[in-house]
Design a protein around this motif. Structure first.
Motif, PDB file in Angstrom:
ATOM      1  N   PRO A 164     -12.216 -32.139  52.248  1.00 58.60           N
ATOM      2  CA  PRO A 164     -12.549 -32.055  50.768  1.00 58.60           C
ATOM      3  C   PRO A 164     -11.996 -33.237  49.820  1.00 58.60           C
ATOM      4  CG  PRO A 164     -11.422 -30.509  51.157  1.00 58.60           C
ATOM      5  CD  PRO A 164     -11.564 -30.846  52.553  1.00 58.60           C
ATOM      6  N   LEU A 165     -12.620 -33.586  48.924  1.00 55.47           N
ATOM      7  CA  LEU A 165     -11.930 -34.693  47.994  1.00 55.47           C
ATOM      8  C   LEU A 165     -11.324 -33.705  46.949  1.00 55.47           C
ATOM      9  CD1 LEU A 165     -14.156 -37.689  47.472  1.00 55.47           C
ATOM     10  CD2 LEU A 165     -12.374 -37.788  48.450  1.00 55.47           C
ATOM     11  N   GLN A 166     -10.328 -34.266  46.393  1.00 58.96           N
ATOM     12  CA  GLN A 166      -9.604 -33.427  45.455  1.00 58.96           C
ATOM     13  C   GLN A 166      -9.121 -34.328  44.262  1.00 58.96           C
ATOM     14  OE1 GLN A 166      -6.447 -30.949  47.366  1.00 58.96           O
ATOM     15  NE2 GLN A 166      -8.118 -29.177  46.901  1.00 58.96           N
ATOM     16  N   LEU A 167      -9.082 -34.147  43.074  1.00 60.79           N
ATOM     17  CA  LEU A 167      -8.741 -34.827  41.983  1.00 60.79           C
ATOM     18  C   LEU A 167      -7.418 -35.036  41.637  1.00 60.79           C
ATOM     19  CD1 LEU A 167      -9.380 -36.606  39.677  1.00 60.79           C
ATOM     20  CD2 LEU A 167      -9.677 -34.826  38.102  1.00 60.79           C
ATOM     21  N   VAL A 168      -6.428 -35.965  42.082  1.00 58.46           N
ATOM     22  CA  VAL A 168      -4.940 -36.181  42.194  1.00 58.46           C
ATOM     23  C   VAL A 168      -4.635 -36.606  40.690  1.00 58.46           C
ATOM     24  CG1 VAL A 168      -3.088 -36.696  43.446  1.00 58.46           C
ATOM     25  CG2 VAL A 168      -5.082 -35.963  44.443  1.00 58.46           C
ATOM     26  N   ALA A 169      -3.654 -36.191  40.139  1.00 56.29           N
ATOM     27  CA  ALA A 169      -3.144 -36.768  38.800  1.00 56.29           C
ATOM     28  C   ALA A 169      -1.549 -36.727  38.903  1.00 56.29           C
ATOM     29  CB  ALA A 169      -3.636 -35.926  37.787  1.00 56.29           C
ATOM     30  N   GLU A 251       5.097 -30.518  48.797  1.00 51.56           N
ATOM     31  CA  GLU A 251       6.363 -30.758  48.242  1.00 51.56           C
ATOM     32  C   GLU A 251       6.222 -30.906  46.594  1.00 51.56           C
ATOM     33  OE1 GLU A 251       7.305 -34.728  49.833  1.00 51.56           O
ATOM     34  OE2 GLU A 251       8.008 -34.031  51.839  1.00 51.56           O
ATOM     35  N   GLY A 252       4.979 -30.781  46.159  1.00 54.14           N
ATOM     36  CA  GLY A 252       4.807 -30.496  44.657  1.00 54.14           C
ATOM     37  C   GLY A 252       5.019 -31.843  43.954  1.00 54.14           C
ATOM     38  N   ARG A 253       4.465 -32.945  44.458  1.00 58.31           N
ATOM     39  CA  ARG A 253       4.629 -34.361  43.909  1.00 58.31           C
ATOM     40  C   ARG A 253       3.459 -34.870  43.311  1.00 58.31           C
ATOM     41  NH1 ARG A 253       6.825 -37.409  49.354  1.00 58.31           N
ATOM     42  NH2 ARG A 253       7.176 -39.127  47.860  1.00 58.31           N
ATOM     43  N   PHE A 254       2.231 -33.990  43.331  1.00 63.10           N
ATOM     44  CA  PHE A 254       0.966 -34.472  42.705  1.00 63.10           C
ATOM     45  C   PHE A 254       0.644 -33.319  41.803  1.00 63.10           C
ATOM     46  CE2 PHE A 254      -0.385 -37.514  46.278  1.00 63.10           C
ATOM     47  CZ  PHE A 254       0.432 -38.577  45.565  1.00 63.10           C
ATOM     48  N   ASN A 255      -0.173 -33.498  40.794  1.00 60.61           N
ATOM     49  CA  ASN A 255      -1.018 -32.512  40.322  1.00 60.61           C
ATOM     50  C   ASN A 255      -2.391 -32.557  40.972  1.00 60.61           C
ATOM     51  OD1 ASN A 255       0.264 -30.886  38.308  1.00 60.61           O
ATOM     52  ND2 ASN A 255       0.139 -32.667  36.877  1.00 60.61           N
ATOM     53  N   ILE A 256      -2.826 -31.589  41.446  1.00 69.21           N
ATOM     54  CA  ILE A 256      -4.119 -31.142  41.833  1.00 69.21           C
ATOM     55  C   ILE A 256      -5.144 -30.419  41.069  1.00 69.21           C
ATOM     56  CG2 ILE A 256      -5.566 -30.367  43.895  1.00 69.21           C
ATOM     57  CD1 ILE A 256      -3.471 -32.442  44.435  1.00 69.21           C
TER      58      ILE A 256
END
Length: 293
Positions: A164-169, A251-256
């Motif tokens: 699935p695609l996820q919006l990454v910020a 690793e918590g390096r992105f906001n999903i």
């Protein structure tokens, strides 16, 4: 200089009799005579003194005798080495993989396979999915993992995964408890939108984004690893398949960011091959049985 000449010379030198040499070598006596004559013509010297049924080496023949033994030993050793090489030659398996899939666990699975199968030489190529059919049909690759299904009847194509695609910020300065709820509208107003790094869904995604976020600024980037780097650096947002951001998520390096504006497509992964070798079959099963997320 032929091997049969050397063998005939050595046996004749040992027996001092062409007839006996012919019996030992399972040849006719005229064949031994011809071999010796050809060798003498080649060297330009007389190797034997003929005296009716008996023959004996000339001084030149005595001088050539150790050389002939060494030549025959080298020839036989070379033949054996080539045969040993052919018997133990490593199998070769060339795998072509889409650039997007380099970011997944698939290269690690291939690496594990190479460690466990040292008798197989692995070659890994990175090419776009639309080039994989040509590589397989030309024999330049035996296995391909890409994002497009093959429609060539000569190629076996198996769907092995949907991600699935996820919006990454980019991350902000807040943690999950104190931070504000992130809205997709705010992200598209604040950040440029990176696109064109997933060929199979980029066109449809661009149309959907433009229809729902007409104010969005787009930047075309062809490689997903650059998109990931830019997001980590706080430069923009994008939709990425879940299986290429698994490490960053851990690793918590992105906001999903939860996204419900429209239904997000999935990115499909396909395994392609023509003639399956034993080595390729092992790797196929390893990839198909693995969890890519």
């Amino acid at each position: 200089m032929e091997t049969k000449w050397i063998k005939s010379f050595l046996v004749a030198a040992e027996t001092e009799n062409f007839r006996r040499a012919a019996e030992i070598l399972h040849l006719s006596q005229p064949s031994i005579t011809v071999h010796i004559g050809q060798l003498e013509d080649y060297l330009g010297v007389q190797l034997f003194e003929r005296n009716h049924a008996r023959v004996k080496l000339t001084p030149a023949g005595h001088h050539f005798l150790p050389e002939a033994k060494a030549i025959l030993e080298r020839m036989e050793r070379s033949v054996q080495e080539v045969r040993n090489y052919a018997a133990h030659r490593k199998a070769q398996l060339t795998i072509v993989i889409s650039p997007l899939l380099v970011e997944t666990i698939i290269p690690h699975l291939i690496y594990q396979f190479s460690i466990e199968n040292t008798d197989c030489d692995l070659i890994l190529l990175v090419e776009e999915s639309d080039k994989m059919d040509a590589l397989l049909l030309s024999g330049k690759a035996q296995l391909a993992v890409g994002l497009l299904s093959s429609h060539n009847r000569a190629i076996t194509s198996r769907a092995i995964h949907e991600s699935p695609l996820q919006l990454v910020a980019p991350l902000d300065e807040y943690d999950d408890e104190s931070g504000q709820i992130i809205e997709a509208e705010d992200l598209f107003r604040h950040y440029p939108f990176f696109t064109d790094h997933i060929a199979t869904v980029s066109t449809s995604m661009n149309l959907l984004v433009k229809s729902h976020f007409p104010y969005a600024r787009t930047i075309s980037i062809s490689q997903s690893y650059i998109v990931k780097r830019f997001i980590r650096d706080g430069l923009g947002i994008s939709f990425l398949p879940k299986y290429i951001i698994r490490r960053e998520m851990m690793e918590g390096r992105f906001n999903i960011v939860p996204f419900e504006k429209f239904e997000l497509p999935t990115v499909k992964t396909y395994l392609h091959f023509i003639n399956v070798t034993a080595e390729a079959e092992q790797l196929i099963q390893r990839i198909m049985n693995a969890s890519l997320e």
